[in-house]
Design an enzyme around this catalytic site. Structure first.
Site, short mmCIF file in Angstrom:
data_model
loop_
_atom_site.label_atom_id
_atom_site.label_comp_id
_atom_site.label_asym_id
_atom_site.label_seq_id
_atom_site.Cartn_x
_atom_site.Cartn_y
_atom_site.Cartn_z
N GLU A 164 17.84 -5.08 26.83
CA GLU A 164 17.34 -5.08 25.44
C GLU A 164 18.23 -5.89 24.52
O GLU A 164 19.45 -5.82 24.58
CB GLU A 164 17.28 -3.62 24.96
CG GLU A 164 16.14 -3.37 24.02
CD GLU A 164 14.79 -3.53 24.72
OE1 GLU A 164 14.20 -4.63 24.60
OE2 GLU A 164 14.36 -2.59 25.38
N HIS A 165 17.57 -6.67 23.68
CA HIS A 165 18.24 -7.53 22.71
C HIS A 165 19.14 -8.55 23.40
O HIS A 165 20.20 -8.91 22.88
CB HIS A 165 19.05 -6.71 21.68
CG HIS A 165 18.17 -6.13 20.61
ND1 HIS A 165 17.69 -6.88 19.56
CD2 HIS A 165 17.65 -4.89 20.45
CE1 HIS A 165 16.93 -6.12 18.79
NE2 HIS A 165 16.87 -4.92 19.31
N ASP A 186 8.73 -10.89 25.08
CA ASP A 186 7.43 -10.22 24.92
C ASP A 186 6.29 -11.12 25.39
O ASP A 186 5.40 -10.70 26.14
CB ASP A 186 7.19 -9.85 23.45
CG ASP A 186 8.27 -8.93 22.92
OD1 ASP A 186 9.05 -8.40 23.74
OD2 ASP A 186 8.35 -8.76 21.69
N ASP A 245 17.38 -11.20 25.31
CA ASP A 245 16.59 -12.41 25.64
C ASP A 245 17.07 -13.60 24.81
O ASP A 245 17.13 -14.73 25.29
CB ASP A 245 15.07 -12.18 25.50
CG ASP A 245 14.60 -11.70 24.15
OD1 ASP A 245 15.43 -11.31 23.30
OD2 ASP A 245 13.36 -11.72 23.93
N SER A 251 4.76 -4.38 21.26
CA SER A 251 4.44 -5.80 21.15
C SER A 251 2.99 -6.12 20.84
O SER A 251 2.38 -6.99 21.46
CB SER A 251 4.86 -6.48 22.44
OG SER A 251 5.68 -7.53 22.11
N SER A 252 2.46 -5.47 19.82
CA SER A 252 1.09 -5.78 19.43
C SER A 252 0.99 -7.22 18.92
O SER A 252 -0.05 -7.87 19.09
CB SER A 252 0.57 -4.80 18.39
OG SER A 252 1.48 -4.72 17.32
N SER A 253 2.06 -7.76 18.34
CA SER A 253 1.94 -9.13 17.82
C SER A 253 1.91 -10.16 18.96
O SER A 253 1.06 -11.06 18.95
CB SER A 253 3.04 -9.44 16.81
OG SER A 253 4.30 -9.30 17.39
C1 GLA Z 1 11.51 -7.71 20.18
C2 GLA Z 1 11.52 -9.22 20.38
C3 GLA Z 1 11.98 -9.60 21.79
C4 GLA Z 1 13.30 -8.91 22.16
C5 GLA Z 1 13.22 -7.41 21.83
C6 GLA Z 1 14.55 -6.72 22.02
O1 GLA Z 1 10.54 -7.12 20.99
O2 GLA Z 1 10.24 -9.75 20.14
O3 GLA Z 1 12.11 -11.01 21.88
O4 GLA Z 1 14.38 -9.51 21.53
O5 GLA Z 1 12.79 -7.17 20.51
O6 GLA Z 1 14.93 -6.75 23.35
#
Ligand code: GLA
Length: 387
Positions: free
Chosen positions: A29-30, A170, A32, A124-126
């Site tokens: 997480e966080h 995402d 990418d 991740s709806s967007s």
């Molecule tokens: C959101 C972002 C992703 C990623 C996550 C955290 O979903 O869209 O690119 O950075 O946060 O892992």
């Protein structure tokens, strides 16, 4: 249901119904945007669109989720961002960047969109919506776009058109989603590997805080900036192009270069990358006990070092970790609200939901939501949806 709705709103039959999934991230997480490894998968809830091509350059969009907004209309000749176009800016952004590359896109369409991803839940709806519109254009105009190109295009819309500085995870997870597979993705090289998610005695339970990620996007950009400045300072002493490639010992040895916050953000990025690598190995070895422990330490790091959890996520995750039959739990996605995950033994799920639900309600004052995650395909055509 979407066919009926399409007929009612547009007075004609839709030609095709498309589906684009949401995603969960198992771990990583966080990182990418720090050149790290992520381990997401697409899920069977997502966004649908009933669509029919038009003979002119108009696109007309109606959302079953925002019926009060009515039909929102734009022209392919006028694709600048406009706040009043609300959620259809995602469609406009996709159209704008696609037309630059594929000028043969010369016709619009009518579409009814419906999403069953809980709103603001961090599933991740967007990105789901971006990949949905890419799929529509790709199919209507027979465009030779690969899944990786579609993911990169979705990210570009998010970054350059919508203005959120997100990473690739995402859009990649959604565009390349495969049933019952997680994707181990190296965000630095975009090399990836599918790893089967085969867990016969346990399930992934998604726990929704029902706290919307308000302000999350500005905090998100703030975390990115902290990582960028940590990297820039470390680069004065260490050769590295991303935070995740720096060894933990090198970070410790150069700690004095950084502010306390920069140090903590960098430590999260480096240790999370190591945890993700170990998680993929644990999965391959069918060692879910090890994977569960890695989930717990990921949450701890996101709470203490990255500081993106908050009372709602911590209450849910810490309650989950204490229950019988739970192998591990952590927040998933950007944080500050949204969803978390727990790996729970099948026999304990009912009890788990009741107990965690009660503890959350007692402490936070409103209910959490629980869903069993099913890992599904990337964007595709479907017949219709029942609801
Ligand atoms: C959101 C972002 C992703 C990623 C996550 C955290 O979903 O869209 O690119 O950075 O946060 O892992």
């Amino acid at each position: 249901m979407l066919r009926e709705c399409f007929k009612k709103i547009f007075n004609k039959e839709p030609a095709v119904i498309y589906f684009s999934p949401g995603r969960i991230n198992l771990i990583g997480e966080h990182i990418d945007y720090n050149g790290g490894l992520v381990f997401p998968c697409s899920i069977t809830i997502g966004t649908y669109a009933a669509t029919a091509k038009r003979d002119d350059k108009i696109v007309r969009c109606y959302s079953k989720n925002f019926e009060e907004l009515g039909v929102i209309e734009f022209s392919l000749d006028n694709l600048g961002y406009d706040k009043k176009d609300n959620w259809t800016n995602y469609a406009k952004g996709v159209a704008k960047f696609l037309i630059e590359k594929y000028p043969q896109i010369d016709k619009g369409f009518d579409t009814i969109v419906y999403g069953n991803i809980p709103n603001g839940s961090g599933l991740s709806s967007s990105a789901s919506l971006e990949l949905l519109f890419i799929q529509i254009f790709k199919d209507l105009f027979d465009l030779p776009i690969t899944e990786v190109e579609a993911a990169l295009l979705g990210k570009r819309v998010e970054n350059e058109y919508i203005g959120v500085n997100s990473g690739i995870m995402d859009q990649f997870a959604i565009s390349l989603g495969k049933k019952d597979q997680a994707i181990l993705l190296d965000c630095n090289t975009l090399d990836f590997e599918y790893i089967p998610v085969c867990m016969p005695d346990t399930k992934i339970v998604i726990m929704n805080t029902n706290k919307r990620r308000e302000l999350a996007d500005s905090k998100y950009n703030e975390r990115r900036a902290e990582c960028d400045s940590a990297l820039a300072k470390l680069q004065s002493k260490i050769i590295a192009t991303t935070l995740c490639e720096i060894a933990l010992e090198d970070l410790e040895a150069n700690k004095d270069l950084l502010t306390d916050n920069e140090y903590k953000r960098a430590r999260h990025a480096i240790t999370e990358n190591i945890r993700t690598k170990s998680s993929a190995e644990a999965f391959k070895d069918n060692d879910l006990i090890k994977f569960g422990k890695l989930l717990n330490s990921s949450h701890q790091s996101l709470k203490d070092d990255y500081e993106v959890t908050g009372i709602e996520l911590d209450t849910l995750v810490e309650a989950a970790q204490r229950q019988e039959g739970v192998l591990g739990a952590r927040m998933t996605g950007a944080g500050f609200g949204g969803c978390s995950l727990a790996i729970v033994k099948n026999d304990n799920i009912e009890d788990f939901i009741e107990k965690v639900g009660k503890e959350y309600l007692d402490k936070i004052g409103y209910e959490a939501g629980f869903y069993i995650a099913e890992i599904g395909e990337g964007p595709t055509k479907v017949k219709d949806i029942a609801e």
